[in-house]
Design an enzyme around this catalytic site. Sequence first.
Site, PDB file in Angstrom:
ATOM      1  N   SER A  68     -73.392  52.728  29.039  1.00 35.04           N
ATOM      2  CA  SER A  68     -74.532  53.635  29.123  1.00 35.04           C
ATOM      3  C   SER A  68     -75.820  52.834  29.255  1.00 35.04           C
ATOM      4  O   SER A  68     -75.919  51.699  28.772  1.00 35.04           O
ATOM      5  CB  SER A  68     -74.584  54.514  27.861  1.00 35.04           C
ATOM      6  OG  SER A  68     -75.591  55.487  27.976  1.00 35.04           O
ATOM      7  N   ASP A  69     -76.793  53.435  29.912  1.00 32.44           N
ATOM      8  CA  ASP A  69     -78.112  52.818  30.039  1.00 32.44           C
ATOM      9  C   ASP A  69     -79.161  53.921  30.099  1.00 32.44           C
ATOM     10  O   ASP A  69     -78.903  54.986  30.667  1.00 32.44           O
ATOM     11  CB  ASP A  69     -78.200  51.949  31.298  1.00 32.44           C
ATOM     12  CG  ASP A  69     -79.416  51.044  31.256  1.00 32.44           C
ATOM     13  OD1 ASP A  69     -79.383  50.049  30.505  1.00 32.44           O
ATOM     14  OD2 ASP A  69     -80.411  51.349  31.943  1.00 32.44           O
TER      15      ASP A  69
END
Length: 188
Positions: A68-69
Site C-alpha cells: 500500500s502507498d
Amino acid sequence: MKTLILASSSPRRKELLENLQLTFQTVSSDVDENYNSEWSPEEIVMELAYRKATAVWKGHPETIVIGSDTVVVRDQTILGKPENREDAFSMLKSLSGRTHSVYTGVAIVSETNKIKFFEKTDVEFWELSDDEINDYLDTGEPFDKAGAYGIQGFGSLLVKKISGDYFSVVGLPVARTIRELKKAGYSS
C-alpha cells in the site's frame, strides 16, 4: 490457506488488519519510491504499492502479499512526508481552510494474482491558526505522515469533514482490500 503478508512497517496499516482479526505477517519492503513526474496520483500510489508487494512476494512466493502507498494532493501538488518542522508547518498552513485529496493505492500479489486499485478521499480542514499548527507539531505526530497529519490521532482535530473512505486516509481502505483479497482466493 495461503499465508498473508502485509508489505509495510506502518503501525497504522498493521493495526487496521489486526482490528479485522486477520492472521498475517509484516515484512518491510525496501523499494525505490521514485516515480515519473508525469504520473497521476492514482498511477503513483498503485505503482508504489505494487513495487512494495512484488518485492516482498519475490522472497515469499507461496504467500499473498498486500502492498500500500498513500499520497496527499493539494492543487495538483503531491505532499509527501515533511522533511522537518518548517516543512510540516508549511504543508499544514497550505491545507488550512481548504479541501485536499488523499490517494491510497493497494496491490495484492500472489502466484496467480496481480491486483491493483486505489481509493480517493477528499478531506476538508478547518481554518487553522499558527498556534493550532504549532500545537499539533508539538505532538510529534505529523513527521512520518504524508501531508504532515494523521487523521486517526491528534490530526483529527484539524479535519472539518471527509468525503470518501476514512480508512483510506489512515493508509489502507480495508473494506475494498478484503473484497479484493477474496477475489484473489484468500479466506481468513
